[in-house]
Design a protein around this motif. Structure first.
Motif, PDB file in Angstrom:
ATOM      1  N   LEU A  32      10.140  16.132  -5.926  1.00 47.43           N
ATOM      2  CA  LEU A  32      10.486  14.971  -5.100  1.00 47.43           C
ATOM      3  C   LEU A  32       9.444  13.891  -5.292  1.00 47.43           C
ATOM      4  CD1 LEU A  32      11.456  16.560  -1.676  1.00 47.43           C
ATOM      5  CD2 LEU A  32      12.964  15.347  -3.245  1.00 47.43           C
ATOM      6  N   MET A  33       9.900  12.655  -5.411  1.00 46.11           N
ATOM      7  CA  MET A  33       9.019  11.501  -5.481  1.00 46.11           C
ATOM      8  C   MET A  33       9.658  10.371  -4.690  1.00 46.11           C
ATOM      9  SD  MET A  33       7.686  11.364  -9.410  1.00 46.11           S
ATOM     10  CE  MET A  33       9.301  11.503 -10.174  1.00 46.11           C
ATOM     11  N   VAL A  34       8.848   9.657  -3.938  1.00 46.19           N
ATOM     12  CA  VAL A  34       9.318   8.493  -3.202  1.00 46.19           C
ATOM     13  C   VAL A  34       8.452   7.309  -3.627  1.00 46.19           C
ATOM     14  CG1 VAL A  34       9.613   7.452  -0.922  1.00 46.19           C
ATOM     15  CG2 VAL A  34      10.049   9.901  -1.239  1.00 46.19           C
ATOM     16  N   HIS A  35       9.087   6.195  -3.952  1.00 45.96           N
ATOM     17  CA  HIS A  35       8.379   4.964  -4.304  1.00 45.96           C
ATOM     18  C   HIS A  35       8.868   3.837  -3.397  1.00 45.96           C
ATOM     19  CE1 HIS A  35       7.586   7.225  -7.975  1.00 45.96           C
ATOM     20  NE2 HIS A  35       6.556   6.414  -8.136  1.00 45.96           N
ATOM     21  N   ILE A  36       7.941   3.010  -2.974  1.00 47.62           N
ATOM     22  CA  ILE A  36       8.280   1.838  -2.182  1.00 47.62           C
ATOM     23  C   ILE A  36       7.774   0.624  -2.943  1.00 47.62           C
ATOM     24  CG2 ILE A  36       7.932   0.624  -0.003  1.00 47.62           C
ATOM     25  CD1 ILE A  36       7.610   3.406   1.277  1.00 47.62           C
ATOM     26  N   ASP A  37       8.709  -0.219  -3.329  1.00 42.93           N
ATOM     27  CA  ASP A  37       8.397  -1.400  -4.130  1.00 42.93           C
ATOM     28  C   ASP A  37       7.583  -1.037  -5.364  1.00 42.93           C
ATOM     29  OD1 ASP A  37       8.813  -4.093  -4.617  1.00 42.93           O
ATOM     30  OD2 ASP A  37       6.962  -4.694  -3.631  1.00 42.93           O
ATOM     31  N   GLY A  38       7.954   0.085  -5.984  1.00 40.23           N
ATOM     32  CA  GLY A  38       7.319   0.513  -7.220  1.00 40.23           C
ATOM     33  C   GLY A  38       6.037   1.305  -7.056  1.00 40.23           C
ATOM     34  N   GLN A  39       5.550   1.468  -5.820  1.00 45.82           N
ATOM     35  CA  GLN A  39       4.319   2.213  -5.573  1.00 45.82           C
ATOM     36  C   GLN A  39       4.645   3.576  -4.979  1.00 45.82           C
ATOM     37  OE1 GLN A  39       1.054   0.159  -3.684  1.00 45.82           O
ATOM     38  NE2 GLN A  39       2.101  -1.789  -3.984  1.00 45.82           N
ATOM     39  N   PRO A  40       3.915   4.623  -5.376  1.00 40.44           N
ATOM     40  CA  PRO A  40       4.170   5.948  -4.816  1.00 40.44           C
ATOM     41  C   PRO A  40       3.897   6.007  -3.320  1.00 40.44           C
ATOM     42  CG  PRO A  40       2.521   6.054  -6.575  1.00 40.44           C
ATOM     43  CD  PRO A  40       2.845   4.616  -6.355  1.00 40.44           C
ATOM     44  N   CYS A  41       4.762   6.723  -2.628  1.00 42.54           N
ATOM     45  CA  CYS A  41       4.576   7.034  -1.208  1.00 42.54           C
ATOM     46  C   CYS A  41       4.291   8.536  -1.173  1.00 42.54           C
ATOM     47  CB  CYS A  41       5.851   6.687  -0.429  1.00 42.54           C
ATOM     48  SG  CYS A  41       5.739   6.898   1.354  1.00 42.54           S
ATOM     49  N   ARG A  54       3.498   8.964   3.406  1.00 48.58           N
ATOM     50  CA  ARG A  54       2.602   7.952   3.953  1.00 48.58           C
ATOM     51  C   ARG A  54       2.698   6.715   3.066  1.00 48.58           C
ATOM     52  NH1 ARG A  54      -1.110   8.893   7.528  1.00 48.58           N
ATOM     53  NH2 ARG A  54      -1.235  11.085   6.964  1.00 48.58           N
ATOM     54  N   THR A  55       3.088   5.583   3.662  1.00 48.59           N
ATOM     55  CA  THR A  55       3.345   4.378   2.878  1.00 48.59           C
ATOM     56  C   THR A  55       2.065   3.832   2.247  1.00 48.59           C
ATOM     57  OG1 THR A  55       3.092   2.935   4.797  1.00 48.59           O
ATOM     58  CG2 THR A  55       5.326   3.710   4.287  1.00 48.59           C
ATOM     59  N   PRO A  56       2.215   3.268   1.045  1.00 52.59           N
ATOM     60  CA  PRO A  56       1.078   2.618   0.396  1.00 52.59           C
ATOM     61  C   PRO A  56       0.891   1.216   0.950  1.00 52.59           C
ATOM     62  CG  PRO A  56       3.015   2.438  -0.993  1.00 52.59           C
ATOM     63  CD  PRO A  56       3.414   3.274   0.208  1.00 52.59           C
ATOM     64  N   GLY A  57      -0.276   0.645   0.733  1.00 55.30           N
ATOM     65  CA  GLY A  57      -0.495  -0.753   1.082  1.00 55.30           C
ATOM     66  C   GLY A  57       0.123  -1.638   0.012  1.00 55.30           C
ATOM     67  N   ILE A  58       0.332  -2.891   0.344  1.00 51.90           N
ATOM     68  CA  ILE A  58       0.860  -3.823  -0.647  1.00 51.90           C
ATOM     69  C   ILE A  58      -0.149  -4.932  -0.883  1.00 51.90           C
ATOM     70  CG2 ILE A  58       3.271  -3.356  -0.106  1.00 51.90           C
ATOM     71  CD1 ILE A  58       3.315  -6.044   1.399  1.00 51.90           C
ATOM     72  N   SER A  59      -0.128  -5.483  -2.079  1.00 49.77           N
ATOM     73  CA  SER A  59      -1.059  -6.558  -2.390  1.00 49.77           C
ATOM     74  C   SER A  59      -0.548  -7.873  -1.807  1.00 49.77           C
ATOM     75  CB  SER A  59      -1.224  -6.682  -3.902  1.00 49.77           C
ATOM     76  OG  SER A  59      -0.031  -7.184  -4.474  1.00 49.77           O
ATOM     77  N   ASP A  60      -1.416  -8.847  -1.738  1.00 48.12           N
ATOM     78  CA  ASP A  60      -1.034 -10.173  -1.240  1.00 48.12           C
ATOM     79  C   ASP A  60      -0.011 -10.836  -2.142  1.00 48.12           C
ATOM     80  OD1 ASP A  60      -2.738  -9.926   0.885  1.00 48.12           O
ATOM     81  OD2 ASP A  60      -4.390 -10.955  -0.107  1.00 48.12           O
ATOM     82  N   ARG A  61       0.032 -10.433  -3.393  1.00 48.23           N
ATOM     83  CA  ARG A  61       0.951 -11.025  -4.354  1.00 48.23           C
ATOM     84  C   ARG A  61       2.303 -10.334  -4.400  1.00 48.23           C
ATOM     85  NH1 ARG A  61      -2.665 -12.050  -9.694  1.00 48.23           N
ATOM     86  NH2 ARG A  61      -4.205 -13.400  -8.727  1.00 48.23           N
ATOM     87  N   ALA A  62       2.448  -9.241  -3.668  1.00 54.44           N
ATOM     88  CA  ALA A  62       3.690  -8.463  -3.734  1.00 54.44           C
ATOM     89  C   ALA A  62       4.887  -9.311  -3.309  1.00 54.44           C
ATOM     90  CB  ALA A  62       3.590  -7.223  -2.846  1.00 54.44           C
ATOM     91  N   THR A  63       5.925  -9.220  -4.093  1.00 51.77           N
ATOM     92  CA  THR A  63       7.187  -9.870  -3.745  1.00 51.77           C
ATOM     93  C   THR A  63       8.293  -8.861  -3.928  1.00 51.77           C
ATOM     94  OG1 THR A  63       7.505 -10.690  -5.988  1.00 51.77           O
ATOM     95  CG2 THR A  63       6.428 -12.178  -4.435  1.00 51.77           C
ATOM     96  N   ASN A  64       9.335  -9.020  -3.175  1.00 49.48           N
ATOM     97  CA  ASN A  64      10.437  -8.075  -3.252  1.00 49.48           C
ATOM     98  C   ASN A  64      11.596  -8.720  -3.999  1.00 49.48           C
ATOM     99  OD1 ASN A  64      12.497  -6.263  -2.802  1.00 49.48           O
ATOM    100  ND2 ASN A  64      11.631  -5.631  -0.852  1.00 49.48           N
TER     101      ASN A  64
END
Length: 75
Positions: A32-41, A54-64
């Motif tokens: 099992l793998m979960v990714h949120i906006d391309g980053q592993p959770c 556990r959700t990862p942090g996002i960078s200031d430049r992150a856009t969806n």
């Protein structure tokens, strides 16, 4: 997938995300793998009907760029 909670969380990460559904099999050949906006959770625990990560942090430049603002991917 039947539900995902919570629907909001901190941009610094650390929110425990609960994904409910069916047939979440964690198999050595197909883990099992979960990714949120391309980053592993990172998965905390799972069973046939629930995944918690556990959700990862996002960078200031992150856009969806995903329709509906959803960036969740489950493999």
């Amino acid at each position: 997938v039947h539900s995902i909670a919570p629907s909001t969380g901190s941009t610094v990460g650390g929110t425990i995300l609960t994904i409910r559904g069916n047939f979440f099999n964690d198999h050595p050949q197909h883990p099992l793998m979960v990714h949120i906006d391309g980053q592993p959770c990172p998965i905390i625990d799972s069973n046939q009907t629930t995944i918690r990560c556990r959700t990862p942090g996002i960078s200031d430049r992150a856009t969806n760029h995903r329709a509906g603002g959803r960036g969740l991917e489950i493999y």
